[in-house]
Design a protein around this motif. Structure first.
Motif, PDB file in Angstrom:
ATOM      1  N   HIS A 191      72.221 -44.609  18.545  1.00  0.00           N
ATOM      2  CA  HIS A 191      72.664 -44.884  17.144  1.00  0.00           C
ATOM      3  C   HIS A 191      73.461 -43.592  16.720  1.00  0.00           C
ATOM      4  O   HIS A 191      74.719 -43.602  16.146  1.00  0.00           O
ATOM      5  N   THR A 222      77.632 -42.976  16.024  1.00  0.00           N
ATOM      6  CA  THR A 222      78.117 -42.860  14.812  1.00  0.00           C
ATOM      7  C   THR A 222      78.597 -41.402  14.747  1.00  0.00           C
ATOM      8  O   THR A 222      79.765 -41.378  13.996  1.00  0.00           O
ATOM      9  N   LEU A 263      75.927 -51.534  12.306  1.00  0.00           N
ATOM     10  CA  LEU A 263      76.497 -50.582  13.106  1.00  0.00           C
ATOM     11  C   LEU A 263      75.841 -50.677  14.486  1.00  0.00           C
ATOM     12  O   LEU A 263      75.171 -49.649  15.051  1.00  0.00           O
ATOM     13  N   TRP A 291      79.785 -52.607  17.856  1.00  0.00           N
ATOM     14  CA  TRP A 291      80.783 -52.224  16.829  1.00  0.00           C
ATOM     15  C   TRP A 291      81.199 -51.031  16.576  1.00  0.00           C
ATOM     16  O   TRP A 291      82.280 -50.764  16.583  1.00  0.00           O
ATOM     17  N   LEU A 292      80.304 -50.024  16.942  1.00  0.00           N
ATOM     18  CA  LEU A 292      80.628 -48.641  16.883  1.00  0.00           C
ATOM     19  C   LEU A 292      81.723 -48.326  17.954  1.00  0.00           C
ATOM     20  O   LEU A 292      82.660 -47.586  17.679  1.00  0.00           O
TER      21      LEU A 292
END
Length: 158
Positions: free
Chosen positions: A6, A10, A126, A130-131
């Motif tokens: 993650h 991000t 997120l 999606w990212l």
């Protein structure tokens, strides 16, 4: 979802948002006939340029898009306005997790309306999917700026 994944995804996304803003600013600086220059570490004041002046991202994208003056540029270099919403969500949003479980959810809120309520302008979980999807979108938009930069034979941006 693992925290490491993650955080990495991000980070890639935010880094690309920063890169496209810098590329747009460099493009506008070249458009105005100025050589690219950035302040040196330790400088406490600098001249105002597209690279240094305070301009919100939305108007910056609009200035870039309005600079596209040939059919080729308008067809192949025009930025999608959705880039502004994504960038603003990350710049001004609130990131929440449920008891430190990932993926996190990103919220962006607007200004209070006449009823004293706050509109929700952005709400996304997120996920890695999606990212990645939006990372690819931002990368394609960045390539549009580079394409126009190269089309005009501007120097200094890779």
């Amino acid at each position: 979802m693992r925290v490491k994944i993650h955080t990495r995804y991000t980070g890639y996304f935010v880094m690309n948002l920063q890169a496209i803003e810098t590329a747009i600013r460099a493009f506008l600086e070249c458009r105005d006939g100025r050589a690219l220059s950035f302040p040196q570490p330790g400088e406490t004041e600098v001249d105002e340029t597209w690279l240094t002046k305070f301009v919100y991202f939305g108007p910056l994208v609009k200035e870039y898009n309005n600079s596209l003056n040939t059919e080729f540029e308008r067809e192949h270099c025009m930025l999608d306005d959705r880039i502004v919403d994504l960038r603003n969500a990350f710049a001004h949003g609130r990131l929440f997790t449920d008891f430190e479980k990932f993926p996190a959810r990103l919220w962006k809120f607007g200004n209070k309306n006449g009823d004293g309520r706050i509109p929700v302008e952005f709400c996304e979980l997120l996920t890695p999917e999606w990212l990645l999807k939006n990372h690819n979108f931002v990368a394609r938009e960045y390539e549009k700026v580079l394409r126009c930069y190269k089309h005009r034979k501007y120097k200094g941006l890779r």
